[in-house]
Design a protein around this motif. Sequence first.
Motif, PDB file in Angstrom:
ATOM      1  N   TYR A   6     -10.026  95.035 -73.119  1.00  0.00           N
ATOM      2  CA  TYR A   6     -10.969  95.265 -74.216  1.00  0.00           C
ATOM      3  C   TYR A   6     -10.602  94.421 -75.435  1.00  0.00           C
ATOM      4  O   TYR A   6     -11.466  93.776 -76.034  1.00  0.00           O
ATOM      5  CB  TYR A   6     -11.019  96.748 -74.594  1.00  0.00           C
ATOM      6  N   LEU A   7      -9.329  94.420 -75.794  1.00  0.00           N
ATOM      7  CA  LEU A   7      -8.891  93.687 -76.986  1.00  0.00           C
ATOM      8  C   LEU A   7      -9.243  92.206 -76.884  1.00  0.00           C
ATOM      9  O   LEU A   7      -9.894  91.648 -77.770  1.00  0.00           O
ATOM     10  CB  LEU A   7      -7.380  93.871 -77.198  1.00  0.00           C
ATOM     11  N   VAL A   8      -8.818  91.552 -75.813  1.00  0.00           N
ATOM     12  CA  VAL A   8      -9.047  90.113 -75.675  1.00  0.00           C
ATOM     13  C   VAL A   8     -10.538  89.797 -75.595  1.00  0.00           C
ATOM     14  O   VAL A   8     -11.015  88.849 -76.220  1.00  0.00           O
ATOM     15  CB  VAL A   8      -8.286  89.553 -74.452  1.00  0.00           C
ATOM     16  N   SER A   9     -11.284  90.600 -74.863  1.00  0.00           N
ATOM     17  CA  SER A   9     -12.719  90.318 -74.731  1.00  0.00           C
ATOM     18  C   SER A   9     -13.485  90.581 -76.027  1.00  0.00           C
ATOM     19  O   SER A   9     -14.580  90.049 -76.208  1.00  0.00           O
ATOM     20  CB  SER A   9     -13.324  91.126 -73.582  1.00  0.00           C
ATOM     21  N   SER A  10     -12.915  91.356 -76.932  1.00  0.00           N
ATOM     22  CA  SER A  10     -13.605  91.638 -78.189  1.00  0.00           C
ATOM     23  C   SER A  10     -13.247  90.641 -79.303  1.00  0.00           C
ATOM     24  O   SER A  10     -13.874  90.656 -80.364  1.00  0.00           O
ATOM     25  CB  SER A  10     -13.291  93.061 -78.665  1.00  0.00           C
ATOM     26  N   LEU A  11     -12.273  89.790 -79.072  1.00  0.00           N
ATOM     27  CA  LEU A  11     -11.868  88.828 -80.101  1.00  0.00           C
ATOM     28  C   LEU A  11     -12.889  87.700 -80.205  1.00  0.00           C
ATOM     29  O   LEU A  11     -13.330  87.162 -79.189  1.00  0.00           O
ATOM     30  CB  LEU A  11     -10.489  88.240 -79.767  1.00  0.00           C
ATOM     31  N   PRO A  12     -13.244  87.314 -81.436  1.00  0.00           N
ATOM     32  CA  PRO A  12     -14.192  86.202 -81.595  1.00  0.00           C
ATOM     33  C   PRO A  12     -13.547  84.876 -81.166  1.00  0.00           C
ATOM     34  O   PRO A  12     -12.331  84.715 -81.252  1.00  0.00           O
ATOM     35  CB  PRO A  12     -14.508  86.198 -83.091  1.00  0.00           C
ATOM     36  N   GLU A  13     -14.376  83.962 -80.717  1.00  0.00           N
ATOM     37  CA  GLU A  13     -13.892  82.656 -80.274  1.00  0.00           C
ATOM     38  C   GLU A  13     -13.283  81.887 -81.450  1.00  0.00           C
ATOM     39  O   GLU A  13     -13.794  81.927 -82.573  1.00  0.00           O
ATOM     40  CB  GLU A  13     -15.048  81.855 -79.687  1.00  0.00           C
ATOM     41  N   LEU A  14     -12.203  81.176 -81.162  1.00  0.00           N
ATOM     42  CA  LEU A  14     -11.565  80.321 -82.168  1.00  0.00           C
ATOM     43  C   LEU A  14     -11.803  78.871 -81.770  1.00  0.00           C
ATOM     44  O   LEU A  14     -11.591  78.495 -80.623  1.00  0.00           O
ATOM     45  CB  LEU A  14     -10.063  80.597 -82.240  1.00  0.00           C
ATOM     46  N   ARG A  15     -12.225  78.075 -82.732  1.00  0.00           N
ATOM     47  CA  ARG A  15     -12.469  76.654 -82.500  1.00  0.00           C
ATOM     48  C   ARG A  15     -11.734  75.854 -83.553  1.00  0.00           C
ATOM     49  O   ARG A  15     -11.679  76.250 -84.711  1.00  0.00           O
ATOM     50  CB  ARG A  15     -13.954  76.354 -82.563  1.00  0.00           C
ATOM     51  N   SER A  16     -11.202  74.718 -83.136  1.00  0.00           N
ATOM     52  CA  SER A  16     -10.459  73.890 -84.084  1.00  0.00           C
ATOM     53  C   SER A  16     -11.356  73.320 -85.173  1.00  0.00           C
ATOM     54  O   SER A  16     -10.889  73.008 -86.263  1.00  0.00           O
ATOM     55  CB  SER A  16      -9.741  72.753 -83.359  1.00  0.00           C
ATOM     56  N   ASP A  17     -12.637  73.216 -84.908  1.00  0.00           N
ATOM     57  CA  ASP A  17     -13.573  72.698 -85.917  1.00  0.00           C
ATOM     58  C   ASP A  17     -14.382  73.817 -86.577  1.00  0.00           C
ATOM     59  O   ASP A  17     -15.392  73.550 -87.200  1.00  0.00           O
ATOM     60  CB  ASP A  17     -14.507  71.659 -85.304  1.00  0.00           C
ATOM     61  N   GLY A  18     -13.907  75.043 -86.434  1.00  0.00           N
ATOM     62  CA  GLY A  18     -14.638  76.176 -86.999  1.00  0.00           C
ATOM     63  C   GLY A  18     -13.855  76.907 -88.070  1.00  0.00           C
ATOM     64  O   GLY A  18     -12.718  76.570 -88.383  1.00  0.00           O
ATOM     65  N   GLU A  19     -14.493  77.903 -88.605  1.00  0.00           N
ATOM     66  CA  GLU A  19     -13.885  78.748 -89.617  1.00  0.00           C
ATOM     67  C   GLU A  19     -13.072  79.855 -88.953  1.00  0.00           C
ATOM     68  O   GLU A  19     -13.238  80.130 -87.763  1.00  0.00           O
ATOM     69  CB  GLU A  19     -14.983  79.391 -90.486  1.00  0.00           C
TER      70      GLU A  19
END
Length: 173
Positions: A6-19
């Motif tokens: 649940y924890l990992v699937s609920s984390l928002p995506e991280l992108r190197s070109d994002g906020e």
Amino acid sequence: MAAYYYLVSSLPELRSDGEMPLSYQEFLDLCVSTVSEDKYRLLRDLTLSSTDGPLVKEWNRVYGSLTKELNYQRSMKLGKSYPAPANKDFMTAQVVSSALAAKDPLEAEKIMLDYEFQQLDELVGLHMFDDYVLFGYAVKLKLLERQGCFDHDKGSSEFRQLLSEVQQRVYNL
């Protein structure tokens, strides 16, 4: 190895070109009820140069290699001596060279950040809902947190102010 479906699937995506979609403290708040006390302590105390924790030792080797190569190439560029990295990696050297050739420091940081994210993705590999994924996510958040300290407008303003002071001193001579 604990599974954090649940924890990992609920984390928002991280992108190197994002906020940063959430702060590191918000990430810790999500982890506190899911991870063990030992893992939480490691996450809480995590820095980009940490050596303890799942994936972190491997990351430290990558980050250390990148830092040594950066110091080496900067020193060579300035005509100063600096020991060459013992285990020179062609890709790391190429990324650092590209970063040093960038038109401004912010672009250089973005080149490095892209590479760091790529290296973390390789370290995480096929792990899905375990400590490797969680710690890889934490390191990426730390990298984005560091990146967030760079403000182009503030940096340009500071540069113009410093340049103005230098020009004024030269003019007064």
